[in-house]
Structures are given as structure tokens and as C-alpha cells.
Design an enzyme around this catalytic site. Structure first.
Site, PDB file in Angstrom:
ATOM      1  N   SER A 156      35.628  44.312  46.976  1.00  0.00           N
ATOM      2  CA  SER A 156      36.051  45.904  47.298  1.00  0.00           C
ATOM      3  C   SER A 156      36.330  46.441  45.865  1.00  0.00           C
ATOM      4  O   SER A 156      35.446  46.840  45.307  1.00  0.00           O
ATOM      5  CB  SER A 156      37.326  45.741  48.342  1.00  0.00           C
ATOM      6  OG  SER A 156      37.402  47.012  48.910  1.00  0.00           O
ATOM      7  N   ASP A 322      30.391  44.081  57.694  1.00  0.00           N
ATOM      8  CA  ASP A 322      31.263  45.026  56.760  1.00  0.00           C
ATOM      9  C   ASP A 322      30.711  46.732  57.112  1.00  0.00           C
ATOM     10  O   ASP A 322      29.652  46.716  56.408  1.00  0.00           O
ATOM     11  CB  ASP A 322      31.242  44.524  55.192  1.00  0.00           C
ATOM     12  CG  ASP A 322      31.850  45.358  54.162  1.00  0.00           C
ATOM     13  OD1 ASP A 322      32.625  46.260  54.665  1.00  0.00           O
ATOM     14  OD2 ASP A 322      32.104  44.882  53.151  1.00  0.00           O
ATOM     15  N   HIS A 355      34.810  43.946  56.740  1.00  0.00           N
ATOM     16  CA  HIS A 355      35.179  43.969  55.169  1.00  0.00           C
ATOM     17  C   HIS A 355      35.652  42.969  54.680  1.00  0.00           C
ATOM     18  O   HIS A 355      35.740  42.342  53.639  1.00  0.00           O
ATOM     19  CB  HIS A 355      35.771  45.349  54.920  1.00  0.00           C
ATOM     20  CG  HIS A 355      35.949  45.538  53.463  1.00  0.00           C
ATOM     21  ND1 HIS A 355      34.804  45.416  52.408  1.00  0.00           N
ATOM     22  CD2 HIS A 355      36.908  45.706  52.600  1.00  0.00           C
ATOM     23  CE1 HIS A 355      35.248  45.746  51.164  1.00  0.00           C
ATOM     24  NE2 HIS A 355      36.620  45.761  51.227  1.00  0.00           N
TER      25      HIS A 355
END
Lengths: 385, 220
Positions: A156, A322, A355
Site C-alpha cells: 500500500s 483488491d 486490499h
């Protein structure tokens, strides 16, 4: 509030102060200094200093990745990945993680005192970027005498930092693993962050960012910000599997605005525990840093140019479930790396967790990490495990 | 090129026996590759050739594979492999990025074999291509005598579940290269027993070769 300056001053781990004599220039044009970087290390640095892995944490992560968190008491966010015999094997590698610049876990951020006034910076803290965070990490790596990191790895926002490391300091990085990330924050991602920021700023306790000096805390706004963000970290499938439309501690609807549904109760819990460990202004600054990130824009609009001539070995990882940083974002990076004939691997992992999958127990993902690192270790002369 | 043209065989295929674990055609490809070079293996499958090249030829090897399961297995064993489609994704690589671009047993599964060949010879200083020969006598016999789509060791899948959509013969491949200006540096037919034979008589090679293996020269 458990995350107060007094609590932070007693957090375990190492700290180092930079920019005393020479402040660090930020992208905004401001020079910052002195400032502190707080970090944790696991494993031992070898004599050649060639086995160091820098882990870059995500938006609300911190340096306590492989140990009981000193504030929440929960396991570290990557305790299934970092440790003896695990993919980031601390018997072989020296693994370190620093709290990001602008953070609230020991590295200087808006809740820390401004040396000029002795009071918390609040909104006087300069806006920082992903590149600024990486600059601070590089000062730390220099300080530790590590010439070349064996690997920089992160998911991320951590993945954005990995890309920034590889683009800005390719000679200091042997391998790079950007996970579930993108080379720029999309309009949709910025939109979600804006919702979170507006929730914080709409809280009367925010006090124009001066809440610490006024003895208040915009915990309701921060909690809402966390709830909104948390939805983006999960997939519809994961939410449905966990909660469906099940009711919470009741058999009938209340026809009111209590948390009738389990999913509501879950989000409220996520929000309320978050405010115990996170600072509202830090949330504003760090989300802003992600929004500003656009690696291609810094290279005349060409992502490939960011990696021209790179010798870094890349492994990109995305997850099928995701939707915050979908696979196509990773493929754009892979295409840019192919365009400069870089050494790149790319794996898409099947997972409906959303995610957050990179934080969960996903065996295929962990096999990929271990295999990639083992292959790199062989090329780096660290031997095959 | 006349049908029975003799191809220059200055460097004949070595007759080295394959070590355990690597297929004969992969061994022959590996033997064409100079140690220490940069290789892109397109359609690398489980990475057997790449792994061999990396460990026994000190090659800087990369792979591209269509199946995600294949890619994941390769990366987990330390190979540099991406998920990608030869038909579309070769366009991202720069000219002459690799010393060798390898396409082993994959050409027949591409949508546009000529476009893929052009990409291979653009990306690689050399391209190495192998494919099952549809002109092999057993294939001919199967279709001729049985009247059914051939099932052979190199074409083991039934017509309805084969990934192969553009099958060709060794002669067809020669013809395509000739008409497209793609230079063949070496041509080898591999017989049913896995023995490599330099192609001197195209007619014989086309009948007796179960696979064709070609070293192509890059353009520019």
C-alpha cells in the site's frame, strides 16, 4: 488517550535525531530539522552489511511489525511474515522498519513539539510527501552505515515508498517488492481520503488542528475517517462472508440508529480502537502524502523514465480482490519496467480479502515473498537457504 | 528457398545428452545460448528452462507466462517471471533488450504467430523458436488413415481442449520466415526419439521431425 506525547516518549525501540546542523529539504520547499526517526530492528546485520531489508509500513501501520504492539497489545501487523523461519527470515536477514515522517509513533509528526515554540506543531507542521518520507529513511540507512539495502519491501503506502526508493536511489537498493500499490494515487483514492479528512476537520474538537494545545481530541471525526477507509480495505466478498446482513446482539431491527447490523458494530469498533493509537493530524498529513504521490509526473509523465537503466530486481504483487489498488495498477508498473528491460517479476495472488490481503495469512503470497528473496539472496551472494 | 535447401550448419547442434530433469528440446535450446547472456523465455511454463539457464549457464534470465499458477510457481522458486501474453505484452519491451528471446512450444498457441515472430526478432539479438511439427509422419498418418485429429506425444491434447490454434509444419515455418524476411541461422529437427538432426533435406525433416527448432537472427 493512550497515544499521548508522554506515552510515545516511552515507546520501545531506537530513535535517532537528524537535521540538527543541516535541516532536511522537503518537496514543499521547507527545511525540516531537527527531527526524530523512530525504528525497530529484527535479526542481525551481517559483517558486510549486505543483509538489510527495509520494510515500509502502510498508512496506519508503524514500526512495531513483528512484536506485540506497545499501545494496543495486539500482535505486530506483519508478525506472520517477519521472524525466524518466516518469509522475511530474521535468522538470515536484518529487518528494520521506521515510523514514517509525519507519523505519530515516535518519528516527528504534527503532534510533536515544534522546536521553535515548544508546542505541538499542529498545522504548522510542513506538508510531507512520500519522497520526503523516503529521504528520512535514507538518512537512517546512512546513519546505520548500510551502503546498499538488500531489499526494500512494503504494501500500500509502503509500496509507494518502495517505488520511490527504487526510482530515487537505485544504487542503494538491490531488490524491491512493491505490494498492492500504484505509481500514483487515483482520483477515487484521493476522493476516499478527502472524505476522511473532512470528517476530521468537521469535528468541533479538531479546533483548526490545534486540539492538543486546547486539551481536546477530534476522536469522533478520526473514527469516522477510519470507518470509511476500512471499507476500502475490504472487499464486498470479505464483508459479506464476515457479516452478511446479520444483526448484532438482537433478533429484530430496532427501527432506530443503533448498530443493528454486525457490520455497523464492527466498523464502530474499528473506529474507536483506531483513535486510541492514532493522531488525527497525522492522518491528515499522511493521507495527503499518498494523494500527492505520482511517480510518472516527476519524470516528465513517463513512468518508464523513473526506472531507466535500473539494476534493481523487482517483484510486484497484487491481489485479485483488491479494488483500492487493483491489479491493473501493478501491471502499469510492470509494463514501465519492461519498457526499460528491468528485471521484474509479477505475481497476482488469488484472494477475496480485498486490499488488506497483504496483512493476512495468505500462504501463496508468503511463498512468493520467500522464493523471491531466496533467489535474490543467491544473486547477492547471501547463499541459498 | 527451394524445398530441399541445405541450411548453413557451420555450428551443428551438439549431441549432448540431457541431464535428468530437463526435456531434450529444452536442453537443445540451452545449448544454443551463450553463457552469461540476457534471455527472455516467453511461455516459460514452470520455469524448467529458465532455472537451468540461470544455474548452469549463468544467464540473466526473465520469463513471461500466461498462466498465473505457472508464474507464481516460478517466482516462488526465485525466478524473475511476469504474467503476460505473447500476443500483446511483447510490445512493451524495447528493441534488442535481450541477447535471446526464446519461444519454446508456444508459437502454435499464439493468435498471431507472425506478429509474435516479428516481436521476438525485434526484442532479441537472436530468437529461438521450437514447435511441434504438424508434418510429422505420425500426424499425417493419424489424419490420413484414421481421419481423426492427431494425438501424438508432442500434440497430446484432444482437438476440443488444445491450446494450440495455429499449428504448422517445418516446411510452413521455413516458408513463413522466407516470405517475411526473417533470417534462419540454424534449423534442427528433433525426431521421435529426441535425437536432433540438422535440417539438410527439408522434405525428410518435415516427415521425420516431431519438433522443429530454429535459431533466428534479430533485425536491425
Amino acid at each position: 488517550m493512550r497515544n499521548s506525547p508522554e506515552v510515545r516518549a516511552r515507546l520501545p525501540g531506537e530513535r535517532v535525531v537528524f537535521g540538527r546542523d543541516q535541516p532536511m529539504p522537503l518537496d514543499s520547499g521547507v527545511a525540516l530539522g531537527p527531527f526524530t526517526v523512530a525504528y525497530r530492528t529484527y535479526g542481525r546485520l551481517n559483517a558486510e552489511k549486505s543483509n538489510a531489508i527495509l520494510v515500509c509500513h502502510a498508512l496506519t501501520g508503524d514500526q512495531f511489525m513483528a512484536e506485540t504492539h506497545p499501545i494496543t497489545g495486539k500482535p505486530g501487523w506483519w508478525d506472520q511474515v517477519v521472524g525466524p523461519g518466516l518469509p522475511l527470515d530474521t535468522d538470515r536477514y536484518f529487518v528494520l522498519c521506521a515510523n514514517v515522517l509525519g507519523g505519530c509513533m515516535g518519528t516527528t509528526g504534527p503532534s510533536d513539539p515544534d522546536p521553535a515554540t515548544g508546542k505541538p506543531y499542529g498545522l504548522q507542521f510542513p506538508v510531507v510527501t512520500i519522497a520526503d518520507m523516503v529521504r528520512a529513511q535514507k538518512l537512517l540507512i546512512d546513519h546505520l552505515g548500510i551502503g546498499k539495502l538488500f531489499c526494500v519491501i512494503g504494501g500500500s503506502m509502503g509500496g509507494m515508498q518502495v517505488l520511490q526508493w527504487a526510482a530515487a536511489y537505485p544504487e542503494r537498493v538491490f531488490a524491491a517488492v512493491p505490494i498492492a500499490c500504484a505509481a500514483r494515487h487515483s482520483a477515487q483514492n484521493i476522493a476516499f481520503h478527502e472524505v476522511g479528512r473532512q470528517a476530521i476537520m468537521a469535528d468541533p474538537d479538531w479546533c483548526g488542528g490545534d486540539y492538543l494545545n486546547q486539551g481536546r481530541n477530534p476522536s469522533r471525526g478520526l473514527s469516522v475517517a477510519r470507518m470509511a477507509a476500512h471499507i476500502t480495505y475490504l472487499s464486498e466478498a470479505a464483508l459479506h462472508r464476515k457479516f452478511g446482513r446479520n444483526l448484532q446482539d438482537r433478533s429484530q431491527l430496532t427501527y432506530g440508529f443503533e448498530a443493528d447490523f454486525q457490520v455497523e458494530s464492527y466498523l464502530r469498533h474499528q473506529g474507536s480502537t483506531f483513535v486510541d493509537r492514532f493522531d488525527a493530524n497525522a492522518y491528515l498529513y499522511i493521507t495527503r502524502a499518498m494523494d500527492y504521490f505520482d511517480l510518472a509526473a516527476e519524470h516528465e509523465g513517463s513512468l518508464a523514465k523513473a526506472f531507466q537503466g535500473t539494476a534493481v530486481r523487482f517483484c510486484l504483487v497484487s491481489f485479485t480482490g483488491d479494488w483500492l489498488f487493483p491489479t491493473r495498477e501493478s501491471k502499469l508498473i510492470v509494463n514501465a519496467l519492461n519498457a526499460v528491460a528491468a528485471n521484474v517479476s509479477f505475481v497476482e495472488i488469488e484472494s477475496d480479502a480485498g486490499h488488506d490481503a497483504f496483512l493476512l495469512d495468505v500462504p501463496e503470497f508468503h511463498r512468493t515473498l520467500a522464493g523471491f528473496l531466496a533467489g535474490c539472496a543467491e544473486h547477492r551472494g547471501l547463499g541459498r537457504s | 528457398m527451394p524445398a530441399d535447401a541445405v541450411i548453413d550448419q557451420a555450428a551443428t547442434a551438439p549431441a549432448a545428452a540431457a541431464p535428468a530433469g530437463i526435456r531434450i528440446d529444452l536442453q537443445l535450446i540451452a545449448d544454443m545460448i551463450r553463457p552469461g547472456t540476457r534471455v527472455l523465455d516467453i511461455g516459460c511454463g514452470d520455469g524448467a528452462l529458465l532455472d537451468y539457464l540461470v544455474h548452469f549457464r549463468q544467464v540473466d534470465g526473465r520469463g513471461m507466462e500466461l498462466s498465473q499458477a505457472g508464474v507464481n510457481a516460478c517466482v516462488a522458486q526465485g525466478l524473475s517471471v511476469i504474467q503476460g501474453d505473447a500476443d500483446t505484452d511483447l510490445a512493451h519491451y524495447p528493441d534488442r533488450a535481450f541477447d535471446y528471446a526464446v519461444l519454446s512450444q508456444t508459437l502454435q498457441a499464439t493468435h498471431n504467430p507472425l506478429a509474435v515472430l516479428r516481436q521476438l526478432t525485434r526484442i532479441g539479438q537472436r530468437a529461438i523458436v521450437s514447435f511441434p511439427n504438424f508434418g510429422h509422419w505420425r500426424v499425417r498418418w493419424h489424419l490420413g488413415a484414421m481421419g481423426r485429429m492427431p494425438l501424438t506425444p508432442t500434440l497430446p491434447a484432444s482437438w476440443y481442449d488444445t491450446p494450440n490454434i495455429h499449428l504448422c509444419t517445418i516446411r510452413d515455418f521455413f516458408e513463413l520466415c522466407r516470405s517475411s524476411g526473417i533470417a534462419i541461422e540454424r534449423a534442427i529437427a528433433i525426431d521421435a526419439k529426441g535425437r536432433p538432426r540438422p535440417i539438410r533435406s527439408l522434405q525428410l525433416a518435415n516427415l521425420l521431425g516431431e519438433q522443429g527448432l530454429f535459431l533466428l537472427k534479430g533485425r536491425g
